[in-house]
Every structure is written in C-alpha cells, then in structure tokens.
Design a protein around this motif. Structure first.
Motif, short mmCIF file in Angstrom:
data_model
loop_
_atom_site.label_atom_id
_atom_site.label_comp_id
_atom_site.label_asym_id
_atom_site.label_seq_id
_atom_site.Cartn_x
_atom_site.Cartn_y
_atom_site.Cartn_z
N SER A 1 8.62 25.10 -15.81
CA SER A 1 9.18 24.34 -16.95
C SER A 1 10.67 24.63 -17.11
CB SER A 1 8.44 24.70 -18.25
OG SER A 1 7.10 24.32 -18.20
N LEU A 2 11.03 25.92 -17.06
CA LEU A 2 12.43 26.28 -17.22
C LEU A 2 13.27 25.83 -16.03
CD1 LEU A 2 11.96 29.89 -18.62
CD2 LEU A 2 12.90 27.93 -19.86
N ALA A 3 12.69 25.91 -14.81
CA ALA A 3 13.44 25.49 -13.62
C ALA A 3 13.76 24.00 -13.68
CB ALA A 3 12.63 25.80 -12.37
N ILE A 4 12.76 23.19 -14.01
CA ILE A 4 12.97 21.74 -14.07
C ILE A 4 13.78 21.37 -15.31
CG2 ILE A 4 11.80 19.51 -14.34
CD1 ILE A 4 9.58 20.57 -12.61
N GLY A 5 13.51 22.06 -16.42
CA GLY A 5 14.27 21.79 -17.65
C GLY A 5 15.74 22.12 -17.52
N GLY A 6 16.07 23.02 -16.59
CA GLY A 6 17.47 23.38 -16.39
C GLY A 6 18.23 22.47 -15.44
N ILE A 7 17.52 21.52 -14.82
CA ILE A 7 18.17 20.57 -13.91
C ILE A 7 18.29 19.23 -14.64
CG2 ILE A 7 18.03 19.39 -11.69
CD1 ILE A 7 16.30 21.68 -10.69
N SER A 8 19.44 18.96 -15.16
CA SER A 8 19.63 17.76 -15.97
C SER A 8 19.77 16.50 -15.12
CB SER A 8 20.86 17.91 -16.87
OG SER A 8 22.01 18.21 -16.08
N GLU B 1 19.12 19.48 -24.54
CA GLU B 1 19.05 20.90 -24.89
C GLU B 1 19.06 21.14 -26.38
OE1 GLU B 1 21.27 25.08 -23.63
OE2 GLU B 1 21.68 23.21 -22.56
N SER B 2 19.76 20.31 -27.13
CA SER B 2 19.87 20.53 -28.57
C SER B 2 18.53 20.35 -29.29
CB SER B 2 20.90 19.57 -29.17
OG SER B 2 20.51 18.21 -28.93
N ARG B 3 17.71 19.42 -28.83
CA ARG B 3 16.43 19.15 -29.48
C ARG B 3 15.30 20.02 -28.95
NH1 ARG B 3 15.63 12.76 -29.21
NH2 ARG B 3 13.82 13.28 -30.54
N THR B 4 15.54 20.74 -27.87
CA THR B 4 14.49 21.60 -27.30
C THR B 4 14.92 23.05 -27.19
OG1 THR B 4 15.23 21.07 -25.05
CG2 THR B 4 13.49 19.68 -25.97
N SER B 5 15.95 23.44 -27.93
CA SER B 5 16.50 24.80 -27.80
C SER B 5 15.46 25.86 -28.17
CB SER B 5 17.75 24.95 -28.68
OG SER B 5 17.42 24.66 -30.04
N THR B 6 14.67 25.59 -29.21
CA THR B 6 13.65 26.56 -29.64
C THR B 6 12.58 26.74 -28.56
OG1 THR B 6 13.98 25.95 -31.96
CG2 THR B 6 11.95 27.14 -31.41
N LEU B 7 12.12 25.62 -27.98
CA LEU B 7 11.11 25.67 -26.94
C LEU B 7 11.65 26.37 -25.70
CD1 LEU B 7 8.36 24.93 -25.78
CD2 LEU B 7 9.28 22.68 -25.15
N ARG B 8 12.90 26.07 -25.34
CA ARG B 8 13.51 26.71 -24.17
C ARG B 8 13.61 28.22 -24.36
NH1 ARG B 8 16.60 22.96 -20.81
NH2 ARG B 8 16.45 20.87 -21.71
N ARG B 9 14.01 28.62 -25.58
CA ARG B 9 14.13 30.05 -25.87
C ARG B 9 12.76 30.74 -25.82
NH1 ARG B 9 16.86 29.52 -30.02
NH2 ARG B 9 15.31 29.87 -31.67
N SER C 1 10.33 16.33 -19.67
CA SER C 1 10.44 15.88 -21.07
C SER C 1 11.57 16.61 -21.78
CB SER C 1 9.12 16.12 -21.80
OG SER C 1 8.07 15.38 -21.20
N MET C 2 11.74 17.90 -21.50
CA MET C 2 12.85 18.64 -22.10
C MET C 2 14.19 18.08 -21.65
SD MET C 2 11.76 22.69 -22.35
CE MET C 2 11.67 22.95 -20.59
N ASN C 3 14.25 17.65 -20.38
CA ASN C 3 15.49 17.05 -19.89
C ASN C 3 15.82 15.77 -20.63
OD1 ASN C 3 16.34 18.87 -17.96
ND2 ASN C 3 15.12 17.98 -16.33
N VAL C 4 14.79 14.95 -20.88
CA VAL C 4 14.99 13.68 -21.58
C VAL C 4 15.46 13.92 -23.02
CG1 VAL C 4 13.84 11.62 -22.47
CG2 VAL C 4 13.34 12.42 -20.15
N LEU C 5 14.85 14.89 -23.69
CA LEU C 5 15.19 15.17 -25.09
C LEU C 5 16.54 15.86 -25.25
CD1 LEU C 5 11.67 16.33 -26.36
CD2 LEU C 5 12.86 14.20 -26.94
#
Length: 448
Positions: free
Chosen positions: A92-99, A198-206, A192-196
């Motif tokens: 999740s973090l690997a894919i979420g970090g590739i914008s 970083e600002s809207r998924t910062s809590t989930l990412r953390r 999904s995190m990429n679409v939303l």
C-alpha cells in the motif's frame, strides 16, 4: 551503515554454522534411527522421537513432548504472525508513494515480465531434463507398500483467478493462505490513496507507515536473535524423522530434481543477475546465501519474506519502494522452484503409472505447473499437495499414478526445502533487475 553491515556478516556466519550443525545432527539422528530399528530396538527410537521430534498435533501424540517440533513451530508462527500486515502495509505504501500512474504501470509490467522470463527458463529446463530422463526409462519405477492417494486435493487451477478478489475484507486478512487477496487489497488501497492525494490520506499513510515500522522492528528482533537456533532445530528435526524406506523407490526422481534445482539456483539466477542487472553474480550469491539457507530451513516463502526484504534493501541496495512491491508479490505468484519440482514429479508419476508422455503433453504440464504454482500457498509442503491439480489436468489419475503420487507426498519434504530456496532467491533476483532498470539500485551497496 557500518553497524548494519557488521550485524549482517555476524548473522550470515551464525546461519552458516547452524546449517552445518543442523545437517550433521539430523544425519546423525537418521543413522541412529536406522540402526535402532534394524537391531530390534525401535522402542528406544520411539522414546527419542516422542521426546524431541514428534508432531504433538498428530493423532496418538497426546503424551509426546516434541521439543524440537514446538520450538520450530513457535519460530515459524512468530514470522507468520505478521505476514499479512507486512504485505498489506508495504505494498500500500509503495504504490501510494508513486504518484505517476505511468511509473506504476511500468514497474508492474517489468516485475511481471521478469517473473515470467525466469519461469519460462525454469520450465524449459525442467521439461527438457524431465523428458530426457523419461525417454531413457529411468522413471519406470515399481512401487510397493504404499496406500494409494485419494486425490481429494484436485481442483481447477484457474480457481486462483477467482480467489484474487475476496468476497469480504475479513477473508483476505484472516488467513496466510489468502495472501493474493491481501495483495489485491493493498494495490487497490495504494491506487486509491494516489487518486485522493496526500492531503486527504495523510492519516491513513501515517497509520500504515507506523504499523509497518512496528512489524519491521519485531521481525528484525526475531530474525537476528532466534533465526540461527531455529535453523538448527528445523533442519535437525526434518532429517531425523526422515527414513530411507520411501527414498529408495524414488531415488532417480530425488536426484534429478535436486540436481536441477541446484543448477538453476547456482547457475541460472547468477546469469540473470549478470546479464539482466549487469551486477557481479559472485557478490550476489555471497549475499543471498542467508536468504537461501533460511528458506531451506523453514520451507516457507512467507516466513522468509522479512529476511528477504532486509537483505534486498540493506545489502543489495534495492530501493524500498521496489522491494516492498516486488517481494510480497513474488512470494505469492513467483514460484520457479515449485514449477520445476511439479514438472519433474508429474513426468516421474507418468513413468511409474505407464503413461506415454509426448512433447505436447509436456507443454500442457508446464502451463499447468505455471498456473498451479501461482496458486500455491507460501507454506511448507504446499507444492506437493497442489501437484494433484496438474495430474488431474493431464489425466494421470489411475491407481498406479495415485500410488506414485502418495510416494511423492511421503518423501518430498527435503525437496520442498530446496524448492523454497529457489522461490525466495528468484524474488530477490527480480527486485534487483527491476530496481536496476528504474535507476533505483544502489550499486555501491551491492558491491560493498
């Protein structure tokens, strides 16, 4: 950096010592077992087995201690405990970090491409050697004294496609046999995190990052503190309980499979690293030894994943983004060793059962082995059980075939151990090749 390198060297030495001592102790117990049984003192061996090696979950083992069994299982369970959290958070973090969607697609395509390329060469080698051995009549073995397998494990290999998407989230996280479902959810979450944004998924990412950090700390502690002793215990028990009664009828199968697996491990993978990633194959073999030994000892790709992640990122210099995506995915779908074993085992069973094997049938066997290996759980002994899927697919299911299949189940444990080494090393090879092609391989670390 220097501290990490020193700790890795110390762990490698401890693992090597554990491997040698475990093999020596296991063979010593195997010889002792044979001598006691041959001299009519089987009761003495039963006492030793109940005290040290007995599977205490087996029927009739209510009074056994099984000290080595308990220690080995506790270690493996400690690793399996965090398999699903590690796979889910890391991917999740690997894919979420590739914008960049193009970058994600390119990395995914390269990963699948390298998986398929290695699988193609593994299956080609297994097919050629298996057919040659069969044509020479070396697989025409007469088998006695075994109960025929029922074949209840057979299923359509395409079921793996249906199981990719779980019917509910609890199913995906409720079993280590559902890792492929967890991978799908992790990919979906990351995209999904990429679409939303970083600002809207910062809590989930953390949250995912902190869970991943906790998992890594726990696994580092388990691996560095307990792995060498666990390797000794697991190896000793495996060889101590392994008699020669079932080995003799299938000696050719064992020898052919082991030689083939060693050739691909010691020649095939280094060639891929040298040609595909243009890196020193000797340095690769030296650093990957820890992972291969650990996979051999546990016979579980899932249990070996944490150490593989550590070695690839810290020793080979693979970027964490690549390693976090490739290695968990490879653990679920990249099974070169399993595919080799299943091809040779299928041809061996066909020879024992009197079937005629044609080159076209061998192609079908190879394709079924590729598909079935994708659906093989990353757990000990799973490859031999899934083997029945291939036998059903090509129609090798007469009484003699089922008898030969039961022989494979009886003797395949040591082979499965070597198979796991190939599977986990293959994942590391792909991560190195993908990282190199993306410019995300620290070559100074690799050659340090």
């Amino acid at each position: 950096m220097e501290k990490s390198k020193n700790s890795g060297t110390v762990l490698a030495k401890k693992m090597a010592v554990s491997l040698v001592c475990g093999l020596a102790a296991g063979l010593a117990f195997m010889i002792l077992r044979e001598k006691l049984i041959a001299s009519g003192n089987s009761g003495v061996w039963t006492t030793i087995n109940d005290l040290l090696f007995q599977d205490i979950t087996a029927e009739g083992a209510e009074r056994a201690f099984g000290i080595f069994y308990i220690i080995g299982q506790l270690f493996i369970k400690a690793l399996q405990l965090v398999i699903i959290p590690m796979v889910f958070t890391s991917i999740s973090l690997a894919i979420g970090g590739i914008s960049d969607a193009r970058t994600m697609g390119r990395i995914s395509a390269k990963t699948i491409g390298w998986f398929l390329l290695c699988s193609f060469f593994a299956l080609l080698l297994a097919g050629v050697v298996g057919y040659t051995t069969y044509s020479m009549g070396l697989f025409n073995t007469h088998i006695e004294g075994l109960t025929g397998a029922t074949g209840s494990t057979g299923s359509n290999p395409l079921n793996v496609v249906l199981n990719v998407i779980p019917s509910n989230i609890i199913t995906a996280f409720g079993s280590n046999n559902s890792v492929l479902s967890a991978v799908f959810l992790a990919v979906a979450t990351g995209l999904s995190m990429n679409v939303l944004g970083e600002s809207r998924t910062s809590t989930l990412r953390r949250l995912l990052g902190e869970v991943n950090d906790v998992v890594v700390v726990f696994l580092n502690f388990v691996v560095t503190k307990f792995a060498p002793f666990a390797v000794f215990v697991l190896l000793t028990r495996t060889f101590a309980i392994y008699g020669v009664d079932y080995l003799k009828p299938a000696l050719v199968y064992v020898v052919v499979t082991v030689v083939l697996l060693f050739v691909f491990l010691l020649v095939g993978y280094p060639l891929v690293v040298a040609l595909g990633a243009k890196q020193n194959p000797i340095m690769f073999m030296k650093k990957i030894a820890n992972v291969a030994v650990f996979g051999f000892s546990t016979s579980s790709s899932a249990a070996t994943l944490p150490l593989n992640m550590k070695v690839c990122t810290e020793d080979f210099g693979v970027d964490e983004t690549i390693a976090s995506f490739v290695l968990p995915l490879g653990m679920t779908i990249n099974m070169n060793g399993t595919a080799i074993m299943q091809v040779i085992a299928t041809v061996f069973i066909a020879g024992c059962a009197g079937y005629t094997v044609t080159p076209m049938q061998l192609v079908v066997v190879a394709l079924l082995a590729l598909i079935a290996s994708v659906g093989t759980p990353a757990a000990p002994g799973a490859g031999a059980v899934i083997l029945f899927t291939i036998l059903s697919g090509v129609g090798f299911v007469n009484d003699s075939a089922l008898l030969a299949y039961s022989l494979i189940l009886a003797i395949n444990r040591p082979i499965e151990m070597l198979v796991t080494s190939l599977n986990v090393v293959g994942d590391a090879v792909t991560s190195i090749c993908v990282a190199k092609s993306e410019g995300l391989l620290d070559e100074e670390k690799f050659n340090a």
